[in-house]
Motif scaffolding. Sequence first.
Motif, PDB file in Angstrom:
ATOM      1  N   SER A  86      28.188  66.240 -22.309  1.00 34.25           N
ATOM      2  CA  SER A  86      29.467  65.826 -22.895  1.00 34.25           C
ATOM      3  C   SER A  86      30.548  66.859 -22.628  1.00 34.25           C
ATOM      4  O   SER A  86      31.688  66.522 -22.293  1.00 34.25           O
ATOM      5  CB  SER A  86      29.301  65.610 -24.402  1.00 34.25           C
ATOM      6  N   VAL A  87      30.196  68.155 -22.751  1.00 31.67           N
ATOM      7  CA  VAL A  87      31.177  69.227 -22.500  1.00 31.67           C
ATOM      8  C   VAL A  87      31.597  69.233 -21.039  1.00 31.67           C
ATOM      9  O   VAL A  87      32.786  69.366 -20.712  1.00 31.67           O
ATOM     10  CB  VAL A  87      30.586  70.590 -22.914  1.00 31.67           C
ATOM     11  N   VAL A  88      30.641  69.075 -20.146  1.00 34.10           N
ATOM     12  CA  VAL A  88      30.954  69.057 -18.704  1.00 34.10           C
ATOM     13  C   VAL A  88      31.881  67.886 -18.381  1.00 34.10           C
ATOM     14  O   VAL A  88      32.861  68.031 -17.640  1.00 34.10           O
ATOM     15  CB  VAL A  88      29.662  68.976 -17.870  1.00 34.10           C
ATOM     16  N   ILE A  89      31.560  66.717 -18.935  1.00 29.73           N
ATOM     17  CA  ILE A  89      32.410  65.544 -18.690  1.00 29.73           C
ATOM     18  C   ILE A  89      33.808  65.776 -19.239  1.00 29.73           C
ATOM     19  O   ILE A  89      34.815  65.466 -18.573  1.00 29.73           O
ATOM     20  CB  ILE A  89      31.781  64.292 -19.327  1.00 29.73           C
ATOM     21  N   PHE A  90      33.914  66.334 -20.452  1.00 34.04           N
ATOM     22  CA  PHE A  90      35.226  66.602 -21.048  1.00 34.04           C
ATOM     23  C   PHE A  90      36.035  67.574 -20.196  1.00 34.04           C
ATOM     24  O   PHE A  90      37.225  67.365 -19.951  1.00 34.04           O
ATOM     25  CB  PHE A  90      35.042  67.157 -22.460  1.00 34.04           C
ATOM     26  N   LEU A  91      35.390  68.676 -19.740  1.00 37.56           N
ATOM     27  CA  LEU A  91      36.089  69.664 -18.911  1.00 37.56           C
ATOM     28  C   LEU A  91      36.541  69.050 -17.590  1.00 37.56           C
ATOM     29  O   LEU A  91      37.635  69.363 -17.088  1.00 37.56           O
ATOM     30  CB  LEU A  91      35.187  70.877 -18.669  1.00 37.56           C
ATOM     31  N   TRP A  92      35.724  68.170 -17.055  1.00 37.85           N
ATOM     32  CA  TRP A  92      36.102  67.525 -15.784  1.00 37.85           C
ATOM     33  C   TRP A  92      37.307  66.609 -15.987  1.00 37.85           C
ATOM     34  O   TRP A  92      38.241  66.615 -15.182  1.00 37.85           O
ATOM     35  CB  TRP A  92      34.913  66.743 -15.248  1.00 37.85           C
ATOM     36  N   PHE A  93      37.308  65.815 -17.082  1.00 38.80           N
ATOM     37  CA  PHE A  93      38.445  64.973 -17.385  1.00 38.80           C
ATOM     38  C   PHE A  93      39.706  65.802 -17.643  1.00 38.80           C
ATOM     39  O   PHE A  93      40.806  65.411 -17.259  1.00 38.80           O
ATOM     40  CB  PHE A  93      38.153  64.088 -18.609  1.00 38.80           C
TER      41      PHE A  93
END
Length: 293
Positions: A280-287
């Motif tokens: 979830s953190v990786v996806i958020f940082l990518w967005f």
Amino acid sequence: MAQFKKDFGKFEWLDIEKPKQTELIDLTHPFYIDINLLDDALEHGHLPKLEKHGVFTFLIFRAFTVEPHLNHTTVAKLSNKVAFLINDDNLITIHQKPFPFLDKFKDREFGDPEALMLAIVFEMLLSFEAPVNWLSDKMDENEKEIFLKKHGKVSIEQLYYQKSKARICRKLLQFSHNVLNQLVVKQENVSNLQDIRESIINYMLQLEEVIEDAQSILNTHLSLTAQKSNDVMKLLTVFSAFFLPLTFIVGVYGMNFTNIPELHWRWGYYVTWGVMISISVVIFLWFKRKKFV
């Protein structure tokens, strides 16, 4: 039927209100007026026109005769006409609906029938002032609603009626302007005729602006609606991107198989949570990096 007759000395004015065909023929019989002109005078929705027949010049003009806020979209419902038959010695006005402004001419003096006719036409033209101003105000309100208020909602139905009303009024004024361009008057009445022409042009320009504003507001409204839909789809996509891999992990470990080693690990539950939070953190940082959120 009601009629009014006045002798101005140099000419006579005969005003006829709501006549039937037989009554109109009887009243105008001494003037030898063509029956086709009388039929045009009685036709409810006839557009402005000019026609010469014998010693008479036949004209039709229309006045705006309803409250500006009423939702009508036809010429016959928005306006009513006055038919004029004019020569050097007579002016005959024929109309189905009462026009209050005609009463004020009954006590005034005019030197020739052209002056009286132009005075009546000018009053008919002034009837368009209220709807033109009302439509302009409505366009301003719509623009404020779109650009200044938070929700930016306008009634598409009301915008349609406003645009249609402006388009019909503009066409009526355009027809009237064409008639006035064909009209030849005496030298002493040229100035009055020119004033009427200029007033019509002014109203037509205002109505053109209303029509353009209505189209612009409609396009803006559709763009804002599409943008809001895109924002909703974007939000749903973001949520889907977050939950899709998490749903996959939950689905894997929710399968009813006996041999799933992670189920027997002492720290398996916490490791799974850690993996899901990390994803979830990786996806958020990518967005965030791509400026999607």
